[in-house]
Motif scaffolding. Structure first.
Motif, PDB file in Angstrom:
ATOM      1  N   CYS A  82     -18.878   3.310 -10.913  1.00 18.94           N
ATOM      2  CA  CYS A  82     -17.909   4.003 -10.074  1.00 18.94           C
ATOM      3  C   CYS A  82     -18.623   4.752  -8.965  1.00 18.94           C
ATOM      4  O   CYS A  82     -19.648   5.400  -9.201  1.00 18.94           O
ATOM      5  N   VAL A  83     -18.092   4.677  -7.738  1.00 14.25           N
ATOM      6  CA  VAL A  83     -18.737   5.330  -6.587  1.00 14.25           C
ATOM      7  C   VAL A  83     -17.993   6.587  -6.167  1.00 14.25           C
ATOM      8  O   VAL A  83     -18.235   7.127  -5.099  1.00 14.25           O
ATOM      9  N   GLY A  84     -17.073   7.089  -6.976  1.00 14.58           N
ATOM     10  CA  GLY A  84     -16.451   8.370  -6.677  1.00 14.58           C
ATOM     11  C   GLY A  84     -15.053   8.266  -6.139  1.00 14.58           C
ATOM     12  O   GLY A  84     -14.495   7.190  -5.968  1.00 14.58           O
ATOM     13  N   ARG A  85     -14.482   9.424  -5.884  1.00 15.97           N
ATOM     14  CA  ARG A  85     -13.109   9.508  -5.448  1.00 15.97           C
ATOM     15  C   ARG A  85     -13.021   9.698  -3.951  1.00 15.97           C
ATOM     16  O   ARG A  85     -14.003  10.024  -3.282  1.00 15.97           O
ATOM     17  N   ILE A  86     -11.809   9.529  -3.459  1.00 15.92           N
ATOM     18  CA  ILE A  86     -11.575   9.683  -2.026  1.00 15.92           C
ATOM     19  C   ILE A  86     -11.519  11.167  -1.663  1.00 15.92           C
ATOM     20  O   ILE A  86     -11.226  12.015  -2.511  1.00 15.92           O
ATOM     21  N   GLU A  87     -11.821  11.466  -0.416  1.00 15.69           N
ATOM     22  CA  GLU A  87     -11.718  12.837   0.023  1.00 15.69           C
ATOM     23  C   GLU A  87     -10.257  13.250   0.130  1.00 15.69           C
ATOM     24  O   GLU A  87      -9.353  12.452  -0.053  1.00 15.69           O
TER      25      GLU A  87
ATOM     26  N   LEU B 100      -2.079   7.457   3.668  1.00 13.21           N
ATOM     27  CA  LEU B 100      -1.035   7.186   2.690  1.00 13.21           C
ATOM     28  C   LEU B 100      -0.872   8.311   1.684  1.00 13.21           C
ATOM     29  O   LEU B 100       0.082   8.308   0.903  1.00 13.21           O
ATOM     30  N   GLY B 101      -1.817   9.255   1.683  1.00 13.59           N
ATOM     31  CA  GLY B 101      -1.773  10.349   0.722  1.00 13.59           C
ATOM     32  C   GLY B 101      -2.477  10.052  -0.584  1.00 13.59           C
ATOM     33  O   GLY B 101      -2.346  10.811  -1.551  1.00 13.59           O
ATOM     34  N   VAL B 102      -3.250   8.965  -0.645  1.00 10.34           N
ATOM     35  CA  VAL B 102      -3.991   8.627  -1.867  1.00 10.34           C
ATOM     36  C   VAL B 102      -5.146   9.602  -2.037  1.00 10.34           C
ATOM     37  O   VAL B 102      -5.914   9.842  -1.110  1.00 10.34           O
ATOM     38  N   GLN B 103      -5.280  10.144  -3.236  1.00  6.01           N
ATOM     39  CA  GLN B 103      -6.347  11.111  -3.496  1.00  6.01           C
ATOM     40  C   GLN B 103      -7.332  10.646  -4.559  1.00  6.01           C
ATOM     41  O   GLN B 103      -8.389  11.260  -4.724  1.00  6.01           O
ATOM     42  N   ASP B 104      -6.995   9.595  -5.274  1.00  7.84           N
ATOM     43  CA  ASP B 104      -7.884   9.098  -6.328  1.00  7.84           C
ATOM     44  C   ASP B 104      -7.974   7.584  -6.191  1.00  7.84           C
ATOM     45  O   ASP B 104      -7.005   6.865  -6.453  1.00  7.84           O
ATOM     46  N   VAL B 105      -9.123   7.101  -5.732  1.00  2.82           N
ATOM     47  CA  VAL B 105      -9.290   5.672  -5.491  1.00  2.82           C
ATOM     48  C   VAL B 105     -10.531   5.170  -6.198  1.00  2.82           C
ATOM     49  O   VAL B 105     -11.532   5.877  -6.298  1.00  2.82           O
ATOM     50  N   ARG B 106     -10.445   3.974  -6.699  1.00  2.00           N
ATOM     51  CA  ARG B 106     -11.604   3.292  -7.275  1.00  2.00           C
ATOM     52  C   ARG B 106     -11.932   2.118  -6.364  1.00  2.00           C
ATOM     53  O   ARG B 106     -11.213   1.130  -6.300  1.00  2.00           O
ATOM     54  N   TRP B 107     -13.027   2.256  -5.618  1.00  4.16           N
ATOM     55  CA  TRP B 107     -13.463   1.182  -4.747  1.00  4.16           C
ATOM     56  C   TRP B 107     -14.091   0.071  -5.575  1.00  4.16           C
ATOM     57  O   TRP B 107     -14.790   0.331  -6.555  1.00  4.16           O
ATOM     58  N   ALA B 108     -13.872  -1.160  -5.150  1.00  3.21           N
ATOM     59  CA  ALA B 108     -14.446  -2.316  -5.837  1.00  3.21           C
ATOM     60  C   ALA B 108     -15.029  -3.240  -4.785  1.00  3.21           C
ATOM     61  O   ALA B 108     -14.311  -3.738  -3.905  1.00  3.21           O
ATOM     62  N   SER B 109     -16.322  -3.470  -4.843  1.00  5.15           N
ATOM     63  CA  SER B 109     -16.963  -4.340  -3.864  1.00  5.15           C
ATOM     64  C   SER B 109     -16.454  -5.764  -4.013  1.00  5.15           C
ATOM     65  O   SER B 109     -15.929  -6.159  -5.064  1.00  5.15           O
ATOM     66  N   VAL B 110     -16.638  -6.543  -2.957  1.00  8.03           N
ATOM     67  CA  VAL B 110     -16.220  -7.937  -2.991  1.00  8.03           C
ATOM     68  C   VAL B 110     -16.941  -8.678  -4.110  1.00  8.03           C
ATOM     69  O   VAL B 110     -16.344  -9.475  -4.835  1.00  8.03           O
TER      70      VAL B 110
ATOM     71  N   TRP C 112       0.806  -1.217   0.000  1.00  3.65           N
ATOM     72  CA  TRP C 112       0.000   0.000   0.000  1.00  3.65           C
ATOM     73  C   TRP C 112       0.844   1.274   0.000  1.00  3.65           C
ATOM     74  O   TRP C 112       0.595   2.173  -0.818  1.00  3.65           O
ATOM     75  N   PRO C 113       1.864   1.411   0.858  1.00  5.91           N
ATOM     76  CA  PRO C 113       2.740   2.588   0.708  1.00  5.91           C
ATOM     77  C   PRO C 113       3.436   2.627  -0.653  1.00  5.91           C
ATOM     78  O   PRO C 113       3.589   3.705  -1.247  1.00  5.91           O
ATOM     79  N   ASP C 114       3.846   1.454  -1.156  1.00  6.96           N
ATOM     80  CA  ASP C 114       4.483   1.426  -2.472  1.00  6.96           C
ATOM     81  C   ASP C 114       3.504   1.828  -3.567  1.00  6.96           C
ATOM     82  O   ASP C 114       3.859   2.585  -4.488  1.00  6.96           O
ATOM     83  N   ARG C 115       2.281   1.342  -3.468  1.00  9.88           N
ATOM     84  CA  ARG C 115       1.277   1.688  -4.484  1.00  9.88           C
ATOM     85  C   ARG C 115       0.928   3.170  -4.404  1.00  9.88           C
ATOM     86  O   ARG C 115       0.771   3.832  -5.450  1.00  9.88           O
ATOM     87  N   ALA C 116       0.796   3.705  -3.227  1.00  7.33           N
ATOM     88  CA  ALA C 116       0.483   5.131  -3.092  1.00  7.33           C
ATOM     89  C   ALA C 116       1.580   5.989  -3.704  1.00  7.33           C
ATOM     90  O   ALA C 116       1.307   7.016  -4.348  1.00  7.33           O
ATOM     91  N   ALA C 117       2.833   5.565  -3.534  1.00  4.11           N
ATOM     92  CA  ALA C 117       3.959   6.332  -4.067  1.00  4.11           C
ATOM     93  C   ALA C 117       3.961   6.347  -5.591  1.00  4.11           C
ATOM     94  O   ALA C 117       4.472   7.290  -6.210  1.00  4.11           O
ATOM     95  N   ARG C 118       3.383   5.322  -6.212  1.00  4.50           N
ATOM     96  CA  ARG C 118       3.361   5.252  -7.675  1.00  4.50           C
ATOM     97  C   ARG C 118       2.370   6.235  -8.269  1.00  4.50           C
ATOM     98  O   ARG C 118       2.481   6.641  -9.432  1.00  4.50           O
ATOM     99  N   GLY C 119       1.373   6.656  -7.478  1.00  3.85           N
ATOM    100  CA  GLY C 119       0.401   7.641  -7.931  1.00  3.85           C
ATOM    101  C   GLY C 119      -0.656   7.064  -8.851  1.00  3.85           C
ATOM    102  O   GLY C 119      -0.742   5.847  -9.065  1.00  3.85           O
ATOM    103  N   GLY C 120      -1.485   7.946  -9.388  1.00  4.52           N
ATOM    104  CA  GLY C 120      -2.558   7.530 -10.272  1.00  4.52           C
ATOM    105  C   GLY C 120      -3.751   6.981  -9.513  1.00  4.52           C
ATOM    106  O   GLY C 120      -3.816   7.019  -8.285  1.00  4.52           O
ATOM    107  N   ARG C 121      -4.723   6.483 -10.238  1.00  6.44           N
ATOM    108  CA  ARG C 121      -5.923   5.918  -9.627  1.00  6.44           C
ATOM    109  C   ARG C 121      -5.593   4.594  -8.970  1.00  6.44           C
ATOM    110  O   ARG C 121      -5.029   3.687  -9.595  1.00  6.44           O
ATOM    111  N   VAL C 122      -5.969   4.469  -7.703  1.00  8.42           N
ATOM    112  CA  VAL C 122      -5.649   3.292  -6.906  1.00  8.42           C
ATOM    113  C   VAL C 122      -6.879   2.402  -6.796  1.00  8.42           C
ATOM    114  O   VAL C 122      -7.949   2.850  -6.367  1.00  8.42           O
TER     115      VAL C 122
END
Length: 333
Positions: free
Chosen positions: A324-329, A232-242, A172-182
């Protein structure tokens, strides 16, 4: 104090050794000599293997220590060997167990008095998902019987931080550092709880110094997944339900640390740490843990199940099964 650490050259043990040294204690470690990790200056390194019974502990001689911190035991035969050899030669025995000892891991809250799994009936077994908790239950009982009134059992939840080569958290820290939509599992309302390995190590020093007898859950702050990604500083996330992930044949186990809030192990993300806090556990902020883990992890090569290519493919296909349910705050300051 004179401290004996059984194990001490890998992740959890290495941090415990460093914490004891930082607190001004004299440390001796006993390991099998397999891990090549630099120990702090002044630490004595002995070689031995408890799997060989009393002969495997010959390097200890007849020496005495104020405290033994047992980090590396997974098998009852290992604990039987060390507790038998050290009775009368160690003033206090600190045993690192696990939160996996609890039998009802779907409880709303896991507390130290919760029911445990049956103790493994034999002396050793392959460590698997099915045997791990029961083996540790048996180990705990041996420690308590050998050192009545002079033991501390630590039941850490998911230990994270620098030197963790398991990749259970560093994704997760590594993914956040890569940027883009998570791509992230759930809807942001599931729970995330881990313990910084350095907080766990400092707590081991505290209970050793104060000779605190008892059993303690060792866990960090309980966050919503949304809050964790914010830290982690993530600002753009795509949530995916189980259900959406299942429709795409994606396993939730590809997302380290994720346990849905309705799950047979959901209690592992609500571990009560109030007793440890009262006894002196101090917690590092989630953002600081993530920062330091990333500072170490960026220099380590590893493979994660969720590769950038696979994540991109899932993101591309996700809209076909779930809107899509939106982005993170905005990130937490």
């Amino acid at each position: 104090m004179d401290i004996l650490v059984l194990g001490g050259t890998r992740f959890v043990g290495l941090h415990i050794v460093k914490a004891f040294v930082a607190a001004g204690h004299q440390v001796t470690v006993l390991t099998r000599g397999q891990a090549q990790v630099g120990l702090p200056a002044g630490v004595e390194h002995l070689i031995g293997d408890r799997d060989n019974g009393p002969a495997g502990l010959a390097a200890l001689g007849q020496r005495h220590w104020d405290v033994c911190a047992d980090v590396s035991a997974y098998q009852p035969r290992q604990v039987r060997a060390s507790t038998g050899a050290l009775q009368g030669r160690v003033g206090h025995y600190v045993f690192v167990s696990t939160g996996s000892v609890y039998a009802e891991q779907d409880r709303a809250v896991l507390t130290e008095d919760g029911p445990l799994l049956p103790a493994y009936p034999g002396e050793a077994a392959e460590v698997t998902f099915e045997t791990y908790g029961s083996l540790k239950v048996a180990c705990e009982a041996l420690v308590q019987n050998a050192f009545p009134g002079a033991f501390t059992i630590l039941r850490p939840q998911l230990l994270v931080g620098p030197y963790d080569y398991s990749a259970r958290y560093s994704y997760w820290p590594d993914r956040a550092a890569r940027g883009g939509r998570v791509l992230a599992p759930g809807d942001g309302q599931d729970f995330f709880q881990v313990i910084d390995v350095r907080d766990h190590a400092r707590f081991a020093v505290t209970v050793a110094e104060q000779r605190v007898c008892g059993i303690f859950n060792v866990a960090g702050p309980r966050l919503l997944w949304r809050e964790f990604l914010q830290a982690l500083g993530v600002q753009d996330v795509r949530w995916a339900s189980v259900s959406a992930l299942e429709a795409l044949n994606v396993s939730i186990y590809d997302f380290p640390g994720f346990i849905p809030r309705v799950n047979f192990q959901s209690g592992l993300m609500n571990v009560d740490h109030s007793a440890a806090l009262a006894a002196g556990l101090r917690l590092t902020s989630p953002a600081h843990t993530a920062h330091d883990t990333r500072a170490w992890s960026q220099h380590v090569t590893r493979d994660y199940p969720l590769t950038p290519q696979l994540e991109a493919e899932i993101l591309e296909r996700l809209d076909t099964v779930e809107p899509c349910v939106g982005r993170i705050e905005a990130p937490i300051s």
